[in-house]
Design a protein around this motif. Structure first.
Motif, mmCIF file in Angstrom:
data_model
loop_
_atom_site.group_PDB
_atom_site.id
_atom_site.type_symbol
_atom_site.label_atom_id
_atom_site.label_comp_id
_atom_site.label_asym_id
_atom_site.label_seq_id
_atom_site.Cartn_x
_atom_site.Cartn_y
_atom_site.Cartn_z
ATOM 1 N N PRO B 146 106.351 112.305 116.165
ATOM 2 C CA PRO B 146 105.835 111.280 117.292
ATOM 3 C C PRO B 146 104.771 110.651 117.155
ATOM 4 C CG PRO B 146 106.817 113.434 118.477
ATOM 5 C CD PRO B 146 106.606 113.687 116.706
ATOM 6 N N GLY B 147 104.430 109.542 117.595
ATOM 7 C CA GLY B 147 103.069 108.857 117.310
ATOM 8 C C GLY B 147 102.963 108.165 116.139
ATOM 9 N N ILE B 148 103.156 108.955 114.930
ATOM 10 C CA ILE B 148 102.682 108.469 113.820
ATOM 11 C C ILE B 148 104.097 107.773 113.245
ATOM 12 C CG2 ILE B 148 101.880 108.982 111.400
ATOM 13 C CD1 ILE B 148 101.337 111.857 112.208
#
Ligand code: SF4
Ligand code: SF4
Lengths: 306, 426
Positions: B146-148
């Motif tokens: 998540p996020g990347i």
């Protein structure tokens, strides 16, 4: 005295442990060796590449150039890869006339050639079922039928990706490597897919294909007109599927399977255009979709001539 | 030096002392895990060898592609996901043993708690490994972070699974790490820092298995999995395989080390298994009844699994041997004297474990794909590469578990502690 004994004991132990660790590391390096040749083939740019939907046009140009160069290097073929976008006011749909399909599997073959499928596996996005007349029960169908077609007691039902409006394959993908485009095509970003094959398990129409190994195609057989989201040669370990030949259809041409069909059983077009042939079929024929009860809302329709 | 450490700590020096004692604790763990008798070394060398063979097979699979396995577009998940599914159950079952210990304050069960929690840690490690080896592109693993990457939450059940499995791993690492560290320092663990997590882990154990069941249960196109009974059946079988493995581990600890394992713990585990193995068989019967009494097209997979379909019957021997050994295990467990006969008990647990392994693996994942969604029958039996990779992961998991127990038992029994270490080095 005891201290001395203890320390020498420790050092012997430590020495044995040291040897053990060295042997272990060497064995580890040996075990992992096959991967190193493979990683050498993967480019850093490929590794770091962002999701399709986040790429700027400039980044896309670079990627297309890189992919063309890679195809030249690995397959020895000059190809042109483009990235055609969905057109405004277009939603594609397909219809197939079961009364005149003769089960010759020309469509499957055309798909194989058009989409640069792996030659040894004879892959195709289309599977043709031979069905007993009088029943739509797929359990009675056969895909490995032989002999001259059509047989008098059978009808033939080609099945390919239905470009569902509620596609279970898209829902399950953990990394959004597959999604529905504006014109209704369910696409796969071959450079984003992690190859978990969850979508393949979720698709009720056996429409998805996995690249179990790197596709093999002789240079002279490679179709050089390629689309980034469609028929370019896929990398190993990723999912692929029928895209209604979006590199053709988004430029106003027809899918390869339709052009190959000798009986004219296939009808393709823009469902939003009231004057299109596909609209005429949907409005004037009794059409049905496969596995309607699953709620996948296919954009692929079947019909019979009365 | 030892007299200094006995002076009452001021808040500042307590922090400082963690700075000293925590690295010391870690160092002690590292030392302990490379020390043991010849049996320990032989076992570890054996496991390392198997793990390396598995690693090599995986390296081959990554470089040549998954074509080296026997999976296909028709049966797109095989031995790896079968093992993954079973492992989730083992991880859940391991922690479920915590319930009697904390709910009923049963003291005998307290040894078992840490053994169960360590099992959960090793099992989750194996789960993650089995998913990784099933990926066509493990190099793109970061796409899931998540996020990347792009985390398709909350729509994809697989993202839920990632969350619950990793969360479960963290919770159990915290509980085990905290308890062991406090014991090592000779302190009473502060309930505030671990009891809430123990209860959380119980609930979480249910969630990992439910979410994993939903992975399959949610696929409308696969009638064999598309049944509401799937999640409950997962849980009951977890309650069989988890205790079975813990009993085997306890028996091994009894015979191979000097630690006293209370009979009480084993008795409670056997009682749990007696009930859950029967419920498991009952649910199986209920499912078989629905499939075969109703008939129709949706039962094709079940017919294939139990009796074969159109001359294809690769899974029939698997499932019937699974049923047979589970029934034998149930009968053995129901013997009143089973807890007094170590051989009988070990046999019963080993059989129950093997029975569930087949049922939750080959008996659940593979028939979901046969016949395929277009009713083609393409069979599947795992090949050498798949067996090697799977054995390698099992070996690595057992290695983790052995080391964890090797480290935890002396600390738990007080044989190894900060005070003793200081005396030794003084
Ligand atoms: S037919 Fe299968 S692959 Fe195609 S959109 Fe529907 S679920 Fe997805
Ligand atoms: S195989 Fe690829 S496209 Fe399919 S669910 Fe997995 S990551 Fe998504």
């Amino acid at each position: 005295m005891t201290d001395q004994k203890k320390s020498s004991g420790i050092s012997r132990r430590t020495a044995v442990k040291g040897i053990g660790a060295t042997l272990g590391a060497a064995a580890f390096a040996k075990a992992i060796a096959p991967i190193t040749t493979w990683t050498a083939e993967q480019s850093v740019d490929e590794f770091l590449q962002k999701h399709y939907q986040e790429l700027t046009p400039e980044q896309m140009q670079k990627i297309l150039a890189r992919l063309q160069a890679e195809t030249k290097e690995q397959y020895g073929a000059e190809v042109e890869i483009s990235d055609p976008k969905p057109q405004e006011g277009v939603k594609f749909a397909y219809a197939l006339n079961l009364s005149i399909c003769v089960g010759c599997r020309k469509c499957a073959q055309a798909c194989h050639l058009e989409n640069n499928h792996d030659r040894p596996s004879g892959n195709s996005y289309i599977r043709v079922l031979e069905m007993k007349k009088g029943s739509l029960d797929m359990e009675q169908g056969k895909v490995d039928y032989k002999g001259p077609v059509p047989k008098s007691d059978s009808f033939y039902m080609p099945v390919q990706c239905q470009q569902c409006d509620a596609p279970p394959c898209v829902d399950v993908c953990p990394v959004e490597a597959t999604w529905k485009e504006k014109d209704g095509i369910v696409a796969v970003d071959y450079n984003w897919c992690i190859g978990c094959r969850y979508c393949e398990a979720a698709c009720p129409y056996h429409a998805r294909r996995f690249n179990w190994t790197k596709p093999q195609i002789p240079a002279e057989e490679i179709n050089p007109q390629q689309g980034y989201l469609s028929n370019r040669i896929r990398p190993q370990g990723v999912m692929e599927k029928c895209t209604f030949c979006l590199h053709r259809t988004r430029e106003g041409r027809l899918p390869a399977c339709l052009e190959a069909c000798p009986t004219g059983a296939r009808v393709f077009g823009n469902i939003l255009d009231p004057d299109s042939e596909i609209r005429w079929v949907l409005e004037n024929k009794r059409v049905f979709v496969l596995k309607e009860e699953l709620g996948t809302k296919p954009s692929f329709y079947y019909f019979f001539d009365e | 030096m030892s007299s200094m450490s006995k002076t009452a700590p001021s808040p500042a020096s307590a922090g400082e002392r963690h700075l000293v004692s925590y690295p010391r604790f870690l160092w002690r763990i590292a030392v302990m895990s490379t020390e043991g008798n010849w049996l320990f070394y032989a076992w570890m060398i054996f496991l390392s060898a198997v793990a390396l063979v598995g690693l090599n097979a995986w390296a081959t699979q990554v470089s040549q592609g998954m074509v080296v396995t026997n999976m296909s577009d028709h049966v797109s998940w095989g031995l790896y996901i079968a093992n993954f599914t079973f492992m989730v159950g083992l991880a859940a079952g391991g922690v479920m043993m915590v319930i009697p210990a904390y709910l009923y304050h049963d003291d005998d069960m307290h040894d078992v708690v840490i053994i169960g929690e360590l099992l959960a840690i090793a099992a989750i490690f194996m789960c993650i490994a089995f998913v990784v080896v099933d990926l066509g592109r493990p190099d793109r693993f970061w796409h899931m972070i998540p996020g990347i990457g792009k985390f398709h939450f909350p729509i994809s059940m697989l993202t839920w699974d990632v969350i619950v499995l990793n969360g479960y791993l963290l919770i159990n690492l915290h509980i085990c790490g905290y308890l062991l560290y406090q014991r090592y320092r000779g302190r009473r663990p502060n309930p505030k820092f671990y009891i809430p997590f123990v209860f959380l882990s119980i609930g979480w154990a249910i969630s990992i298995h439910t979410v994993t069941a939903f992975l399959y249960q949610g696929l409308g196109g696969r009638p064999f999995w598309n049944t509401a009974l799937l999640a409950p059946r997962f849980l009951t079988s977890a309650f069989v395989s988890g205790p079975a493995f813990i009993i085997l581990a306890l028996e091994a600890i009894r015979y191979l080390s000097s630690y006293k394992v209370g009979d009480g713990a084993i008795r409670i585990l056997v009682n749990i298994m007696r009930i859950t193995i029967l419920i498991n068989l009952l649910m199986l019967a209920s499912e078989i009844f629905t499939e075969f009494y109703t008939g129709g097209a949706h039962t094709a997979s079940a017919r294939y699994l139990y009796f074969g379909l159109h001359g294809h019957n690769a899974l029939v021997p698997w499932i019937w041997s699974s049923i047979a050994i589970t029934v034998v295990a149930a009968l053995l467990l129901l013997c009143p004297k089973v807890t007094k006969h170590p051989i009988m008990l070990t046999t019963a647990c080993a059989l129950a474990f093997a029975g569930i392994w087949i049922e939750k693996g080959m008996g659940l994942i593979i028939p979901g794909f046969i016949p395929s969604t277009l009713h083609e029958i393409v069979e599947y039996t795992p090949n050498g590469i798949e067996w090697r990779i799977s054995a390698g992961i099992w070996a690595a998991g057992l290695m983790i578990y052995t080391l964890a127990i090797r480290v935890a038992m002396p600390i738990f029994s007080g044989e190894v502690s900060l005070a003793k270490d200081k005396d030794n080095s003084a």
